[in-house]
Design a protein around this motif. Structure first.
Motif, short mmCIF file in Angstrom:
data_model
loop_
_atom_site.label_atom_id
_atom_site.label_comp_id
_atom_site.label_asym_id
_atom_site.label_seq_id
_atom_site.Cartn_x
_atom_site.Cartn_y
_atom_site.Cartn_z
N TYR A 100 43.06 39.73 47.70
CA TYR A 100 42.12 38.53 48.35
C TYR A 100 42.95 37.62 49.23
O TYR A 100 42.66 37.08 50.05
N ARG A 101 44.26 36.99 48.91
CA ARG A 101 45.16 36.22 49.74
C ARG A 101 45.56 37.12 50.92
O ARG A 101 45.60 36.43 51.98
N HIS A 102 45.69 38.40 50.96
CA HIS A 102 45.83 39.17 52.18
C HIS A 102 44.55 38.85 53.07
O HIS A 102 44.92 38.96 54.31
N PHE A 103 43.49 38.64 52.53
CA PHE A 103 42.24 38.44 53.29
C PHE A 103 42.15 37.17 53.89
O PHE A 103 41.33 36.74 54.60
N GLY A 104 42.99 36.30 53.38
CA GLY A 104 43.08 34.72 53.89
C GLY A 104 42.28 34.07 52.83
O GLY A 104 42.03 32.82 53.07
N ILE A 105 41.84 34.36 51.71
CA ILE A 105 41.16 33.61 50.81
C ILE A 105 41.95 33.02 49.97
O ILE A 105 42.92 33.38 48.83
N LYS A 106 42.21 31.61 50.06
CA LYS A 106 42.98 30.94 49.11
C LYS A 106 42.47 30.38 47.81
O LYS A 106 43.30 30.47 46.78
N ASP A 107 41.37 30.05 47.75
CA ASP A 107 40.66 29.86 46.42
C ASP A 107 40.56 31.36 45.37
O ASP A 107 40.48 32.15 46.04
N TYR A 108 40.26 30.88 44.29
CA TYR A 108 40.24 31.90 43.34
C TYR A 108 39.01 32.81 43.49
O TYR A 108 37.96 32.30 43.98
N HIS A 109 39.21 34.06 43.56
CA HIS A 109 38.15 35.09 44.12
C HIS A 109 38.00 36.10 42.67
O HIS A 109 39.07 36.71 42.25
N ASP A 110 36.76 36.23 42.04
CA ASP A 110 36.63 37.44 41.22
C ASP A 110 37.27 38.75 41.45
O ASP A 110 37.31 39.10 42.55
N ASN A 111 37.82 39.58 40.59
CA ASN A 111 38.57 40.53 41.04
C ASN A 111 38.73 41.43 39.63
O ASN A 111 38.53 41.20 38.41
N CYS A 112 38.81 42.73 40.07
CA CYS A 112 38.60 43.71 39.18
C CYS A 112 39.77 43.85 38.06
O CYS A 112 39.46 44.07 36.80
N THR A 113 41.07 43.36 38.34
CA THR A 113 42.22 43.25 37.52
C THR A 113 41.96 42.33 36.45
O THR A 113 42.02 42.52 35.13
N ASP A 114 41.41 41.21 36.87
CA ASP A 114 41.23 40.37 35.75
C ASP A 114 40.05 40.56 34.89
O ASP A 114 39.87 40.34 33.80
N ASN A 115 38.95 41.26 35.55
CA ASN A 115 37.93 41.85 34.76
C ASN A 115 38.15 42.85 33.64
O ASN A 115 37.74 42.82 32.63
N LEU A 116 39.11 43.56 34.21
CA LEU A 116 39.78 44.70 33.10
C LEU A 116 40.38 43.91 31.72
O LEU A 116 39.95 44.13 30.82
N HIS A 117 41.16 42.83 32.03
CA HIS A 117 41.90 42.20 30.78
C HIS A 117 40.76 41.37 30.15
O HIS A 117 40.75 41.45 28.93
N ALA A 118 39.56 40.86 30.82
CA ALA A 118 38.54 40.05 30.19
C ALA A 118 37.62 41.01 29.18
O ALA A 118 37.23 40.55 28.29
N ALA A 119 37.50 42.16 29.80
CA ALA A 119 36.58 43.11 29.15
C ALA A 119 37.44 43.66 27.69
O ALA A 119 36.72 43.83 26.88
N MET A 120 38.74 43.82 27.99
CA MET A 120 39.65 44.39 26.78
C MET A 120 39.76 43.38 25.84
O MET A 120 39.49 43.60 24.64
N ARG A 121 39.74 42.13 26.43
CA ARG A 121 39.90 40.85 25.54
C ARG A 121 38.70 40.77 24.39
O ARG A 121 38.91 40.54 23.38
N GLU A 122 37.56 41.07 25.00
CA GLU A 122 36.27 41.03 24.11
C GLU A 122 36.49 42.01 22.98
O GLU A 122 35.76 41.74 21.94
N LEU A 123 37.37 43.00 23.06
CA LEU A 123 37.51 43.97 21.99
C LEU A 123 38.80 43.70 20.93
O LEU A 123 39.20 44.23 20.36
N GLY A 124 39.43 42.66 21.39
CA GLY A 124 40.76 42.24 20.78
C GLY A 124 41.66 42.91 21.35
O GLY A 124 42.94 43.14 20.41
N LEU A 125 41.83 43.47 22.34
CA LEU A 125 42.72 44.36 23.12
C LEU A 125 43.21 43.67 24.50
O LEU A 125 42.59 42.95 24.91
#
Length: 198
Positions: A100-125
């Motif tokens: 998203y930074r390559h698209f010029g978005i400087k503020d935080y943008h939801d993304n699939c990488t962070d979503n994977l980590h959050a989803a796995m964290r719900e299972l303690g992984l």
């Protein structure tokens, strides 16, 4: 939707599967790309790998009858059904803050990488890395000039894919929050998807 688990819009979800179980993955609204991962439940360092699947199936889009392979080339999931036109992507990495930074978005943008980590964290992984996902319903055609395009999905409301686990797995998903390219439709509306394990 009764009996189905939601992958909320812009967010991720993970679930455990046993060998022999099936998972029905539904494009509820027909417009949403769903990043999809699988990890071996007793060794997260073995995971579904698009790089290893493509040479085994001899094409860039899996279809009914194909086995989705791990980074050790072991079958992890078998593709049993696909009610959509069968357009999915195995080439494009999960979006992340850098994308998203390559698209010029400087503020935080939801993304699939962070979503994977959050989803796995719900299972303690914690995933040891972010493999290239199977981008369910993502439309990335390769032209005669070898260039790729980012086009809206051609899936329809309620289209589904059915996969069978060939080992005990952790399945993880992200309802891709990409609203810069038109992959989720020209309006960039991010929607939920659903799945059911049986």
């Amino acid at each position: 939707m009764s009996g189905l688990t939601a992958v909320p819009a812009r967010r991720g979800k993970a679930a455990r599967m046993r060998a022999g179980q099936t998972i029905k993955i539904v494009n509820t609204h027909g417009t949403q790309v769903l990043d999809t991962w699988a990890f071996r439940s007793d060794d997260l360092h073995e995971f579904m790998s698009m790089e290893h699947t493509r040479p085994q199936i001899g094409k860039i889009i899996p279809a009914v009858g194909d086995a989705l392979r791990s980074n050790k080339r072991t079958p992890m999931l078998t593709w049993l059904e696909d009610s959509s036109p069968g357009i999915h992507d195995t080439l494009v990495a999960a979006c992340d803050t850098h994308r998203y930074r390559h698209f010029g978005i400087k503020d935080y943008h939801d993304n699939c990488t962070d979503n994977l980590h959050a989803a796995m964290r719900e299972l303690g992984l914690t995933p040891p890395e972010v493999p290239c996902p199977l981008n369910m319903w993502m439309n990335i055609p390769v032209g005669a000039d070898h260039k790729i395009a980012f086009l809206p999905t051609v899936a329809k409301r309620g289209d589904h894919v059915l996969l069978r686990a060939e080992m005990d797995l952790i399945m993880a998903f992200s309802a891709c929050p990409m609203d810069v390219t038109p992959i989720n439709g020209p309006g960039g509306d991010i929607r939920d998807c659903h799945f059911q394990i049986s």
